[in-house]
Design a protein around this motif. Structure first.
Motif, mmCIF file in Angstrom:
data_model
loop_
_atom_site.group_PDB
_atom_site.id
_atom_site.type_symbol
_atom_site.label_atom_id
_atom_site.label_comp_id
_atom_site.label_asym_id
_atom_site.label_seq_id
_atom_site.Cartn_x
_atom_site.Cartn_y
_atom_site.Cartn_z
ATOM 1 N N LYS A 117 0.852 -1.231 -0.031
ATOM 2 C CA LYS A 117 0.074 -0.107 0.033
ATOM 3 C C LYS A 117 0.831 1.147 -0.003
ATOM 4 O O LYS A 117 0.665 2.280 -0.743
ATOM 5 N N SER A 118 1.782 1.438 0.745
ATOM 6 C CA SER A 118 2.675 2.369 0.822
ATOM 7 C C SER A 118 3.693 2.830 -0.314
ATOM 8 O O SER A 118 3.675 3.910 -0.785
ATOM 9 N N THR A 119 3.986 1.559 -1.041
ATOM 10 C CA THR A 119 4.619 1.731 -2.420
ATOM 11 C C THR A 119 3.736 2.111 -3.229
ATOM 12 O O THR A 119 4.040 3.118 -4.030
ATOM 13 N N ALA A 151 5.328 8.025 2.502
ATOM 14 C CA ALA A 151 4.863 6.727 3.360
ATOM 15 C C ALA A 151 6.093 5.820 3.337
ATOM 16 O O ALA A 151 6.985 5.599 2.296
ATOM 17 N N LEU A 152 6.400 5.319 4.590
ATOM 18 C CA LEU A 152 7.408 4.582 4.820
ATOM 19 C C LEU A 152 7.046 2.992 4.162
ATOM 20 O O LEU A 152 6.015 2.388 4.297
ATOM 21 N N VAL A 153 8.042 2.736 3.431
ATOM 22 C CA VAL A 153 7.724 1.319 2.978
ATOM 23 C C VAL A 153 8.980 0.377 3.793
ATOM 24 O O VAL A 153 10.043 0.854 3.797
ATOM 25 N N VAL A 189 4.412 -1.074 9.774
ATOM 26 C CA VAL A 189 5.092 -0.049 9.824
ATOM 27 C C VAL A 189 4.238 1.447 9.569
ATOM 28 O O VAL A 189 4.490 2.416 10.290
ATOM 29 N N THR A 190 3.189 1.407 8.685
ATOM 30 C CA THR A 190 2.358 2.604 8.656
ATOM 31 C C THR A 190 1.284 2.313 9.537
ATOM 32 O O THR A 190 0.522 1.408 9.505
ATOM 33 N N ARG A 191 1.331 3.305 10.644
ATOM 34 C CA ARG A 191 0.172 3.156 11.643
ATOM 35 C C ARG A 191 -1.223 3.971 11.487
ATOM 36 O O ARG A 191 -2.137 3.905 11.767
ATOM 37 N N VAL A 213 -5.376 8.310 0.468
ATOM 38 C CA VAL A 213 -4.920 7.897 1.840
ATOM 39 C C VAL A 213 -4.557 6.523 2.011
ATOM 40 O O VAL A 213 -4.921 5.538 1.746
ATOM 41 N N ASP A 214 -3.237 6.552 2.517
ATOM 42 C CA ASP A 214 -2.573 5.430 2.884
ATOM 43 C C ASP A 214 -2.802 5.136 4.318
ATOM 44 O O ASP A 214 -3.312 5.794 5.235
ATOM 45 N N THR A 215 -3.160 3.716 4.526
ATOM 46 C CA THR A 215 -3.658 3.207 5.909
ATOM 47 C C THR A 215 -2.589 2.180 6.460
ATOM 48 O O THR A 215 -2.072 1.438 5.654
ATOM 49 N N GLY A 216 -2.542 1.693 7.619
ATOM 50 C CA GLY A 216 -1.820 0.979 8.260
ATOM 51 C C GLY A 216 -2.278 -0.634 7.983
ATOM 52 O O GLY A 216 -1.336 -1.286 8.517
#
Ligand code: GDP
Ligand code: MG
Length: 170
Positions: free
Chosen positions: A9-11, A22-24, A30-32, A49-52
């Motif tokens: 998701k973050s990628t 966003a941290l990959v 890692v994504t909270r 919107v990136d989610t955890g």
């Protein structure tokens, strides 16, 4: 962007927003928090919107993440349910699919990490999630991203911004 941890998701977020916000990470979880970014493709613009990551049961942290996701379910115009073509479907994803169907939202089922594989073969088993025909992408290489953007464009509501409206009124 909804999906269990580590599906990419973050990628995908970073690719859509041309950022590295966003941290990959190889480590799941890692994504909270929710992370917001703009995707701009010419005159097609939307907020991503990136989610955890969505897990329906788990530790305190997972439950906190889950609360974030529930808010996204409410506020989003459309949901991208991202899955991992290398991992195949996992039982939990059938529960997530059910939850997303209940949301009444428009859901795009997307199978990630298909680079180096036959996209149709990899995505076939994801039909079983009952969310329509999956779209195969590689967030890492960019394969299938333009196609995904085209289908998002076809489904997302059009909002005419204030500037356009006043231009038209003149
Ligand atoms: P998230 O937990 O869903 O946000 O997943 P991340 O974006 O942090 O990615 C998890 C891992 O999957 C990282 O090691 C990424 O480099 C890797 N990854 C993401 N997208 C792809 C892809 O399209 N292909 C491959 N092979 N790996 C990917
Ligand atoms: Mg993430």
């Amino acid at each position: 962007l909804i999906g269990r941890p580590n599906v990419g998701k973050s990628t995908l977020f970073n690719r859509l927003t041309h950022s590295r916000k966003a941290l990959v990470d190889d480590q799941p979880g890692v994504t909270r928090d929710r992370i917001y970014g703009k995707c701009i493709q010419g005159d097609f613009r939307f907020l991503v919107v990136d989610t955890g990551g969505l897990t329906l049961n788990g530790t305190a942290i997972q439950i906190a993440v889950q609360e974030q996701v529930e808010r996204v379910l409410d506020e989003a115009d459309a949901l991208v349910f991202l899955t991992d073509g290398r991992a195949g479907t996992v039982p939990e994803e059938f529960d997530i699919a059910e939850r997303l169907r209940q949301s009444g939202q428009h859901v795009f089922l997307v199978v990630n990490k298909v680079e180096g594989q036959e996209p149709d073969v990899v995505s076939a088993e994801f039909n079983e999630l009952g969310l329509g025909s999956p779209k195969a992408i590689s967030a890492k290489t960019g394969f299938g991203i333009n196609e995904l953007l085209r289908s998002l464009r076809a489904e997302l509501p059009t909002v005419v911004d204030k500037l356009d409206r006043s231009d038209r009124a003149r």
